[in-house]
Design an enzyme around this catalytic site. Structure first.
Site, PDB file in Angstrom:
ATOM      1  N   LYS A 181      -1.769  -2.306  -5.043  1.00  0.00           N
ATOM      2  CA  LYS A 181      -3.240  -1.456  -5.355  1.00  0.00           C
ATOM      3  C   LYS A 181      -3.320   0.410  -3.973  1.00  0.00           C
ATOM      4  O   LYS A 181      -3.137   1.123  -4.888  1.00  0.00           O
ATOM      5  CB  LYS A 181      -5.192  -1.455  -4.047  1.00  0.00           C
ATOM      6  CG  LYS A 181      -6.058  -0.378  -4.895  1.00  0.00           C
ATOM      7  CD  LYS A 181      -7.493  -1.377  -4.086  1.00  0.00           C
ATOM      8  CE  LYS A 181      -7.145  -1.025  -2.360  1.00  0.00           C
ATOM      9  NZ  LYS A 181      -8.637  -1.381  -1.867  1.00  0.00           N
ATOM     10  N   ASP A 199      -8.938  -1.865  -7.357  1.00  0.00           N
ATOM     11  CA  ASP A 199     -10.050  -2.935  -6.548  1.00  0.00           C
ATOM     12  C   ASP A 199     -11.515  -3.513  -6.954  1.00  0.00           C
ATOM     13  O   ASP A 199     -11.597  -3.910  -8.329  1.00  0.00           O
ATOM     14  CB  ASP A 199     -10.735  -1.023  -5.766  1.00  0.00           C
ATOM     15  CG  ASP A 199     -11.770  -0.788  -7.292  1.00  0.00           C
ATOM     16  OD1 ASP A 199     -11.717  -1.556  -8.429  1.00  0.00           O
ATOM     17  OD2 ASP A 199     -12.112   0.568  -7.031  1.00  0.00           O
TER      18      ASP A 199
END
Length: 310
Positions: A181, A199
């Site tokens: 991420k 996320d």
């Protein structure tokens, strides 16, 4: 602080208006001072509330078409979508993204000015006294663990990459505290390399929209990547996250003020009354300050407050 980049903000072709009208028209409203227009759905019902139709389950092709339509309509609503972390170079974005775990982007943006004034380079941060670094990042929470990651990644940048943040996923994920991420955030916004940022907001919304049933972030990333062209990945991430933070909240989504309600199979999970839903909108959509202290020039809202003023 400014930003080095905000992904590839390509002009997205506007879809033909449906019987419910475009996303922008459904979401149109009087603009408040320093804010985007507040949602004012037409009529007494929710904005273009979808009517449930009995029949066969949605085919994969129909889902892909609906997903791409949602992306186009979100591009109309959020033409200014951007990373909500303040940064001036890849190192600052990398550090800010590591700090953003388990806290808000606003809190990170309030903390990083003093942090980067003290440690502007990887070499400076690698040589920091741990206790002093911890004190500077204390407002972001979990400051001891985060300080350990920052010291480790700064030392790795100094020793292994000549003090520069690498522009490859394989290299970034080897740094302490950096996962896919974080790496995709840095690649997409500091290097212009397309990536999908899964996320908590992104994962929640793509499951609500039935684009995927996966829970594992890497599997979510893979399935969503198969739906959209690579050139859209970075801006898709920004738009979905923007929508999740402003409208499609975790506990109480503002369904009655949602510009893509006609395309959402989960419509009705949240507040459907337009007036009540409008009160749930956040940031510029609700006439409130944003998260960046120095937002991009095209951001229609007001900047976030400095540390201690919120």
């Amino acid at each position: 602080m400014g930003e080095q980049g905000a992904g590839n903000r390509k002009n997205v072709k506007k879809p033909a208006e449906s019987r419910s009208g475009s996303a922008k028209s459904r979401f149109a409203g009087a603009a408040g001072s320093g804010s985007a227009g507040r949602a004012k759905p037409d009529g007494g019902e929710a904005a273009g509330a979808p009517k449930k139709k009995p029949g066969r389950p949605e085919s994969h092709l129909a889902m892909v078409r609906r997903a791409r339509r949602i992306n186009r309509e979100l591009a109309e609503v959020y033409p200014y979508a951007h990373p909500e972390l303040d940064f001036r170079n890849p190192f600052e974005l990398l550090v800010a993204t590591v700090l953003s775990a388990q806290t808000t982007d606003l809190r990170v943006n309030q903390t990083t000015p003093a942090l980067f004034a003290a440690y502007p380079t990887p070499e400076d941060m690698a040589a920091a006294v741990p206790e002093e670094l911890e004190e500077l990042i204390r407002p972001t929470g979990f400051f001891r663990a985060k300080a350990k990651s920052l010291l480790g990644l700064s030392a790795a940048l100094r020793d292994d990459f000549g003090g520069e943040v690498p522009g490859r996923l394989a290299d970034l994920v080897k740094l302490p505290g950096v996962g896919r991420k974080t790496a995709n955030v840095v690649l997409g916004n500091a290097f212009g390399v397309p990536g999908i940022t899964v996320d908590t907001h992104f994962g929640r919304l793509v499951r609500r929209w039935k684009w995927t049933e996966q829970e594992d972030p890497e599997k979510v990333e893979a399935e969503i990547a198969a739906i959209f062209p690579k050139s859209e990945w970075t801006m898709l991430s920004h738009r979905v996250i923007f929508h999740g933070r402003r409208v499609c909240h975790a506990r109480k989504p503002a369904c009655g003020a949602c510009p893509i309600a006609p395309l959402c199979p989960s419509y009705g999970e949240g507040e459907t009354d337009p007036e009540k839903a409008r009160k749930l909108l956040k940031y510029e959509m609700g006439g409130r300050p944003g998260q960046r202290l120095s937002p991009p020039a095209d951001y229609p809202g007001s900047p976030g407050p400095p540390l201690g003023a919120d």
